[in-house]
Design a protein around this motif. Sequence first.
Motif, PDB file in Angstrom:
ATOM      1  N   SER A  85       0.826  -1.205   0.000  1.00 30.29           N
ATOM      2  CA  SER A  85       0.000   0.000   0.000  1.00 30.29           C
ATOM      3  C   SER A  85       0.862   1.257   0.000  1.00 30.29           C
ATOM      4  O   SER A  85       0.590   2.208  -0.749  1.00 30.29           O
ATOM      5  N   ALA A  86       1.918   1.275   0.821  1.00 33.12           N
ATOM      6  CA  ALA A  86       2.804   2.439   0.862  1.00 33.12           C
ATOM      7  C   ALA A  86       3.508   2.643  -0.467  1.00 33.12           C
ATOM      8  O   ALA A  86       3.702   3.785  -0.919  1.00 33.12           O
ATOM      9  N   ASN A  87       3.892   1.561  -1.124  1.00 30.73           N
ATOM     10  CA  ASN A  87       4.547   1.681  -2.426  1.00 30.73           C
ATOM     11  C   ASN A  87       3.570   2.131  -3.502  1.00 30.73           C
ATOM     12  O   ASN A  87       3.931   2.909  -4.402  1.00 30.73           O
ATOM     13  N   ARG A  88       2.340   1.660  -3.430  1.00 31.05           N
ATOM     14  CA  ARG A  88       1.328   2.163  -4.362  1.00 31.05           C
ATOM     15  C   ARG A  88       1.106   3.654  -4.173  1.00 31.05           C
ATOM     16  O   ARG A  88       0.947   4.398  -5.152  1.00 31.05           O
ATOM     17  N   ASP A  89       1.095   4.094  -2.920  1.00 32.83           N
ATOM     18  CA  ASP A  89       0.921   5.525  -2.642  1.00 32.83           C
ATOM     19  C   ASP A  89       2.089   6.333  -3.199  1.00 32.83           C
ATOM     20  O   ASP A  89       1.890   7.435  -3.749  1.00 32.83           O
ATOM     21  N   LEU A  90       3.307   5.814  -3.052  1.00 36.12           N
ATOM     22  CA  LEU A  90       4.468   6.510  -3.600  1.00 36.12           C
ATOM     23  C   LEU A  90       4.387   6.573  -5.114  1.00 36.12           C
ATOM     24  O   LEU A  90       4.647   7.634  -5.719  1.00 36.12           O
ATOM     25  N   HIS A  91       4.026   5.470  -5.739  1.00 34.39           N
ATOM     26  CA  HIS A  91       3.846   5.453  -7.192  1.00 34.39           C
ATOM     27  C   HIS A  91       2.839   6.511  -7.631  1.00 34.39           C
ATOM     28  O   HIS A  91       3.094   7.282  -8.576  1.00 34.39           O
ATOM     29  N   ALA A  92       1.698   6.593  -6.941  1.00 35.59           N
ATOM     30  CA  ALA A  92       0.667   7.573  -7.301  1.00 35.59           C
ATOM     31  C   ALA A  92       1.178   8.997  -7.107  1.00 35.59           C
ATOM     32  O   ALA A  92       0.914   9.885  -7.938  1.00 35.59           O
ATOM     33  N   ALA A  93       1.927   9.231  -6.021  1.00 36.69           N
ATOM     34  CA  ALA A  93       2.454  10.572  -5.772  1.00 36.69           C
ATOM     35  C   ALA A  93       3.481  10.975  -6.821  1.00 36.69           C
ATOM     36  O   ALA A  93       3.505  12.131  -7.276  1.00 36.69           O
ATOM     37  N   LEU A  94       4.326  10.049  -7.227  1.00 38.49           N
ATOM     38  CA  LEU A  94       5.297  10.344  -8.281  1.00 38.49           C
ATOM     39  C   LEU A  94       4.587  10.637  -9.596  1.00 38.49           C
ATOM     40  O   LEU A  94       4.942  11.581 -10.321  1.00 38.49           O
ATOM     41  N   ARG A  95       3.570   9.844  -9.897  1.00 38.70           N
ATOM     42  CA  ARG A  95       2.792  10.071 -11.127  1.00 38.70           C
ATOM     43  C   ARG A  95       2.130  11.438 -11.097  1.00 38.70           C
ATOM     44  O   ARG A  95       2.167  12.183 -12.086  1.00 38.70           O
ATOM     45  N   ASP A  96       1.542  11.808  -9.968  1.00 37.38           N
ATOM     46  CA  ASP A  96       0.865  13.101  -9.858  1.00 37.38           C
ATOM     47  C   ASP A  96       1.833  14.265 -10.009  1.00 37.38           C
ATOM     48  O   ASP A  96       1.436  15.348 -10.458  1.00 37.38           O
ATOM     49  N   ARG A  97       3.086  14.056  -9.633  1.00 34.56           N
ATOM     50  CA  ARG A  97       4.091  15.119  -9.756  1.00 34.56           C
ATOM     51  C   ARG A  97       4.774  15.108 -11.115  1.00 34.56           C
ATOM     52  O   ARG A  97       5.660  15.923 -11.362  1.00 34.56           O
ATOM     53  N   GLY A  98       4.394  14.189 -11.960  1.00 33.82           N
ATOM     54  CA  GLY A  98       4.986  14.112 -13.285  1.00 33.82           C
ATOM     55  C   GLY A  98       6.369  13.504 -13.302  1.00 33.82           C
ATOM     56  O   GLY A  98       7.125  13.704 -14.272  1.00 33.82           O
ATOM     57  N   VAL A  99       6.724  12.747 -12.259  1.00 27.85           N
ATOM     58  CA  VAL A  99       8.036  12.101 -12.199  1.00 27.85           C
ATOM     59  C   VAL A  99       7.971  10.792 -12.987  1.00 27.85           C
ATOM     60  O   VAL A  99       7.227   9.879 -12.631  1.00 27.85           O
TER      61      VAL A  99
END
Length: 256
Positions: A203-217
């Motif tokens: 779950s924490a890794n999915r959240d990190l993935h989503a946050a990176l995607r939202d920031r355009g990383v």
Amino acid sequence: FVTVKSPALGRRADLTLFAPRQARGQCGLPLVLLLHGVYGSHWAWAFQGGAHHTLQALVDRGAVPPMLLAMPSDGLWGDGSGYVPHADADFERWIVDEVPAAARQRRPELDDTSPLALIGLSMGGFAALRLAARYPQRWCAAAGHSSITEAAQLDALIEESRAGWSLASEADSVLGAVDAALSAGAALPPLYLDCGLDDPLLSANRDLHAALRDRGVVHAWREYPGGHDWPYWQTHLADSLTFVANAIGARAETCA
């Protein structure tokens, strides 16, 4: 197997180095740092994960070019240092500055032009991703398997208190380091993340993935069957080694 005196740590520290057969006689080859998790040391990736066998097999079949592995200890603080600065020792500088320098001194295939990359598992994944964001010009790529994403997640795993650890946001979380880099206008190196479907950190890794995607990383994200264990990391090290090798190759073509 190398033991050095570390000014950053104020004591001796260890690392294991591996060069595939095809590296002999070459220079300026890439160096990939493999960072272990809690309770481990410099021997973990080799003796528990067979990392040197994985790399040799990849080079033998031409899946990746010759490159070297540096497998350092995290500095051996308690159950795990987090690879972050502490009040009395800088475990970050040990990895970022001293490990590559020690590897260059011991292996003729490495020099100041050698591209650098990071791969880590669990606590080591936290370090690999965070340090890639902290020092984006230094690394060609970074990958994290089953990564801790915030230092606070280590509290359930280590016996010791984190009272002396740096509280800076870029030391406390992967996303904190990413945000600091983006605020400074830095271009992040290519990032790879994966996690097992039965891993408590999914779950924490999915959240990190989503946050990176939202920031355009731009990054690669994979979910695979498996848990938080060596069979999973042994299976998927080939994926991260291939990813960083491709990133190094792409960077070399861009600079040519």
